[in-house]
Design an enzyme around this catalytic site. Structure first.
Site, PDB file in Angstrom:
ATOM      1  N   LYS A 218       0.783  -1.178  -0.126  1.00 32.76           N
ATOM      2  CA  LYS A 218       0.031  -0.011  -0.109  1.00 32.76           C
ATOM      3  C   LYS A 218       0.945   1.418  -0.012  1.00 32.76           C
ATOM      4  O   LYS A 218       1.898   1.463   0.865  1.00 32.76           O
ATOM      5  CB  LYS A 218      -1.020   0.061   1.258  1.00 32.76           C
TER       6      LYS A 218
ATOM      7  N   ASP B 248      -0.283  -0.252  -4.931  1.00 33.03           N
ATOM      8  CA  ASP B 248      -1.492   0.163  -4.849  1.00 33.03           C
ATOM      9  C   ASP B 248      -1.625   1.463  -4.184  1.00 33.03           C
ATOM     10  O   ASP B 248      -1.659   1.452  -2.733  1.00 33.03           O
ATOM     11  CB  ASP B 248      -2.431  -1.020  -4.277  1.00 33.03           C
TER      12      ASP B 248
ATOM     13  N   GLU C 170      -0.886  -0.011  -9.278  1.00 32.14           N
ATOM     14  CA  GLU C 170      -2.501  -0.085  -9.000  1.00 32.14           C
ATOM     15  C   GLU C 170      -3.219   1.373  -8.886  1.00 32.14           C
ATOM     16  O   GLU C 170      -2.765   1.975  -7.871  1.00 32.14           O
ATOM     17  CB  GLU C 170      -2.900  -1.135  -8.198  1.00 32.14           C
TER      18      GLU C 170
ATOM     19  N   ASP D 216      -8.643  -0.270 -10.524  1.00 31.10           N
ATOM     20  CA  ASP D 216      -9.493  -0.947  -9.577  1.00 31.10           C
ATOM     21  C   ASP D 216     -10.713  -0.038  -9.151  1.00 31.10           C
ATOM     22  O   ASP D 216     -11.897  -0.333  -9.756  1.00 31.10           O
ATOM     23  CB  ASP D 216      -8.531  -1.143  -8.301  1.00 31.10           C
TER      24      ASP D 216
ATOM     25  N   LYS E  47     -14.139  -6.254  -7.887  1.00 29.95           N
ATOM     26  CA  LYS E  47     -14.507  -6.060  -6.573  1.00 29.95           C
ATOM     27  C   LYS E  47     -16.124  -6.591  -6.567  1.00 29.95           C
ATOM     28  O   LYS E  47     -17.060  -5.830  -7.222  1.00 29.95           O
ATOM     29  CB  LYS E  47     -14.435  -5.030  -5.737  1.00 29.95           C
TER      30      LYS E  47
HETATM   31 MG    MG Z   1      -6.579  -2.044  -5.276  1.00 29.75          MG
END
Ligand code: MG
Length: 367
Positions: free
Chosen positions: A164, A192, A217, A240, A264
């Site tokens: 992250k 990401d 990402e 995403d 998702k």
């Molecule tokens: Mg993501």
């Protein structure tokens, strides 16, 4: 078969490592919602929706519960096996709010599997891969701690990682340098940003880590910003947060905006729509991360069933959220072994909520 009741539970999912941080956000627990759909056949279905806090996506936990309460009376008497009709009915009753509908749609898939004595992955296309490849999140912390964590996770058998970032370009450049230095040969790393960079910051980061083999990402909030960043980098791009509809998938495909998509389940509205998205992405030749915004054993089981029914070459990786928690909300969740998860062949989603853990329902609406 007819729906005779919807029962709603709230549960906090505490994080084993104390917190989970991305971009500029951090939580010690996630607020999840479980819905039980009762039918006149005696079969019950279980669904779950867990937004990642109230400001990750246009979704929040209390909204999920309010939405389920809004939808429930209009679903009584409907046949949970008629999944397209259920989705149409939900859209008639409430515009938008896919994360609300996701839990209900998921519970209907659970009932369908039980009614036909098949695991959900069979109804979603069949068992196309025996094991579901997992990635492990290296939560955002200081660069040295993150570098140490990725080594520990590799010792545990994980081979794919999502670190992250998205909290300051200079710090993120250091994070990427230090974490990637500890990545073992053959393993895979994505950075990401979860929309956390402004366009100019993202461009600085991708240029500064040009020599590092990694995926980038969702660098920025909007699709257009991400597209601009892509024109400045050779890194493979994963989109995403902005991939929230079939229309966006078509647009991204036509613009060659991404190399991979993160699907998702609750952002798209449940397993029914996630299956449509998955099948269209495959038609376009796009490989996917298959996951949800978050959840416990129930949401993770849904992820596993969708991923099991996706060919290996179109499945990049998935998340096993229950692995991050110190509390189990259901039995029968995906088993985890050597960086992969797999489901049993029990009918439906194959999970059984622990009602002692879930406690008293927040509300139940019955015919
Ligand atoms: Mg993501």
């Amino acid at each position: 078969m007819k729906i005779t009741g919807l029962v709603c539970y709230q549960v906090d999912l505490p994080l084993k490592e104390g917190s989970y941080s991305w971009s500029n956000q951090s939580f010690s627990a996630f607020d999840s919602t479980v819905v039980v759909i009762e039918t006149d056949s005696g079969l019950e279905g279980y669904g779950e929706t867990c937004p990642l806090g109230p400001s990750y996506l246009p979704a929040y936990a209390q909204g999920a519960r309010t939405g389920i309460k809004q939808l429930a009376p209009g679903l009584l008497g409907e046949n949970p096996l008629a999944i397209a009709k259920i989705n149409n009915r939900m859209d008639e009753l409430l515009k938008g709010h896919p994360y609300v509908k996701s839990a209900i749609d998921m519970a209907c898939w659970d009932i369908m599997g039980k009614a036909y004595s098949q695991p959900a992955y069979m109804l979603l296309g069949g068992l196309l891969q025996e094991k579901v490849k997992l990635f492990k999140v290296v939560t955002r912390q200081g660069a040295d701690i993150m570098a140490k964590k990725i080594s520990e996770y590799q010792d545990q058998g994980f081979t794919q990682f999502q670190m992250k970032v998205g909290a300051g370009a200079d710090d993120d450049i250091e994070r990427i340098r230090k974490v990637s230095a500890n990545l073992r040969p053959g393993n895979v790393l994505a950075a990401d940003a979860n929309t956390g960079w402004k366009q100019h910051e993202a461009i600085r980061v991708v240029k500064a880590v040009k020599d590092v083999d990694l995926y980038i990402e969702q660098p920025c909030t909007s699709y257009e910003e991400c597209l601009a960043v892509r024109s400045h980098t050779d890194h493979p791009i994963i989109l995403d947060e902005c991939m929230d509809s079939l229309g966006m998938l078509v647009r991204g495909y036509q613009d060659r905006a991404m190399d991979l998509v993160n699907l998702k389940i609750n952002r798209i509205g449940g397993l029914t729509r996630a299956r449509q998205f998955r099948d269209l992405a495959m038609e376009f030749g796009i490989t996917m991360t298959i996951e949800d915004s978050w959840g416990g054993e129930i949401a993770t089981a849904a992820i596993a069933h969708l991923a099991h029914s996706t060919p290996r070459e179109f499945h990049f990786q998935s998340s096993a959220f229950h692995e991050y928690h110190s509390l189990a909300i259901a039995g029968g969740g995906p088993a985890i072994e050597n960086g992969a998860m797999f489901m049993s062949n029990k009918p439906g989603l194959g999970v059984e909520p622990d009602f002692d853990v879930l406690g008293s329902p927040l509300f139940s609406i019955k015919s």
